[in-house]
Design an enzyme around this catalytic site. Structure first.
Site, short mmCIF file in Angstrom:
data_model
loop_
_atom_site.label_atom_id
_atom_site.label_comp_id
_atom_site.label_asym_id
_atom_site.label_seq_id
_atom_site.Cartn_x
_atom_site.Cartn_y
_atom_site.Cartn_z
N LYS A 54 0.83 -1.21 0.00
CA LYS A 54 0.00 0.00 0.00
C LYS A 54 0.86 1.26 0.00
CE LYS A 54 -3.72 -2.47 2.32
NZ LYS A 54 -4.32 -2.87 3.60
N GLN A 98 -4.31 -1.44 9.85
CA GLN A 98 -4.22 -2.78 9.29
C GLN A 98 -4.75 -3.81 10.29
OE1 GLN A 98 -3.19 -3.60 6.12
NE2 GLN A 98 -3.84 -5.67 6.59
N ASP A 121 -10.74 3.15 4.33
CA ASP A 121 -11.15 1.75 4.30
C ASP A 121 -12.66 1.62 4.27
OD1 ASP A 121 -9.48 -0.38 3.92
OD2 ASP A 121 -9.11 -0.78 6.04
#
Length: 286
Positions: A54, A98, A121
């Protein structure tokens, strides 16, 4: 029938190039580059690879990357403080925690602390509520990637019968909402669905997102259907999806492979979300 393969990697590269051009234009207009902050607690190897990918993609499209890696024994209070600090940092357009986190850290609970304007997200309760209400907002990356694949292949969604196998907060539920917003007729299936194969056979668009290797059999697929396989499972045969690909490809009209299907779209849509967030934050300050 032999299905046309949906090349998710190629489409993801197209999206990345588009985002890169838009970032360059954004900076040329006098704005700071969008910034993506990632937070990784612990040393899980798979998570470290995901976060590294990412951050690499962020820099490749001209964005700023803020990579925060914390020891596995970091107290929850320190992670909370970092998230609040990132919320207040004007350089940070998007924040990604994460998951999974170490057992003593309430990862899902921590996502509630992320400013919804920076929730790239798409997992905070506010983001979920905006999606459910059909209001503009940041959408979860994997479901958004599925929609992008369908759109790039000009799949007709209005009036189509869509069956989503899996009801997770990460994929199944938000994807069903996105399909419903595009006027598809949506059925969500799960472990208690009666006669699952027969329900799947009704689908014009069949999405498998359950995390069980090759669970969806070829004869569950309607002739000419679009099959989207979100699953990725490690087996003795290597990486496989939730769909028996070879058998399903004999009946489907379009199908995603594993790998090179939905997976590459997740980071591509994360980059797009970060740019969208930066624009929205700038507009809110104007």
């Amino acid at each position: 029938m032999s299905a046309t393969i949906i090349d998710g990697r190629a489409i993801a590269e197209q999206v990345r190039r588009e985002v890169g051009r838009e970032v360059a234009d954004w900076v040329a207009e006098g704005h700071d580059p969008p910034g993506l902050a990632t937070v990784l607690v612990g040393d899980d190897p798979a998570s470290a690879v995901y976060v590294g990918g990412k951050q690499k993609a962020t820099h490749e499209v001209g964005m700023q990357g803020f990579d925060h890696r914390l020891p596995a024994d970091t107290p929850q209070e320190e992670v909370e403080a970092l998230l609040l600090e990132l919320n207040a940092d004007p350089r940070v357009s998007g924040i990604l925690l994460q998951l999974p986190t170490p057992p003593h850290i309430d990862g899902p609970g921590l996502t509630w602390l992320i400013d919804p304007a920076k929730d790239v997200d798409g997992l905070t309760p506010v983001s979920a509520g905006l999606l459910a209400k059909g209001r503009p907002g940041l959408r979860p990356c994997t479901p958004a990637g599925v929609m992008e694949l369908l759109d790039r292949h000009e799949v007709a969604l209005e009036g189509a019968e869509a069956v989503v196998v899996g009801r997770s907060d990460l994929v199944g539920k938000p994807l069903a909402q996105l399909l419903l917003a595009r006027h598809a007729t949506v059925t969500i299936c799960h472990s208690r669905t009666r006669d699952l194969p027969e329900v799947c056979r009704r689908a014009d668009i069949l999405v498998a997102a359950v995390g069980r290797a090759r669970m969806v059999q070829g004869d569950w697929v309607r002739e000419g259907a679009v099959v989207i396989d979100v699953g990725i499972n490690r087996t003795d045969d290597g990486l496989v999806g939730d769909v028996d690909f070879d058998a399903a490809a004999e009946r489907a009209g379009l199908i995603t492979p594993v790998p090179r299907g939905v997976g590459p779209m997740t980071i591509a849509m994360l980059l797009r979300n970060t740019l969208v967030a930066a624009r929205a934050q700038d507009a809110a300050l104007a």
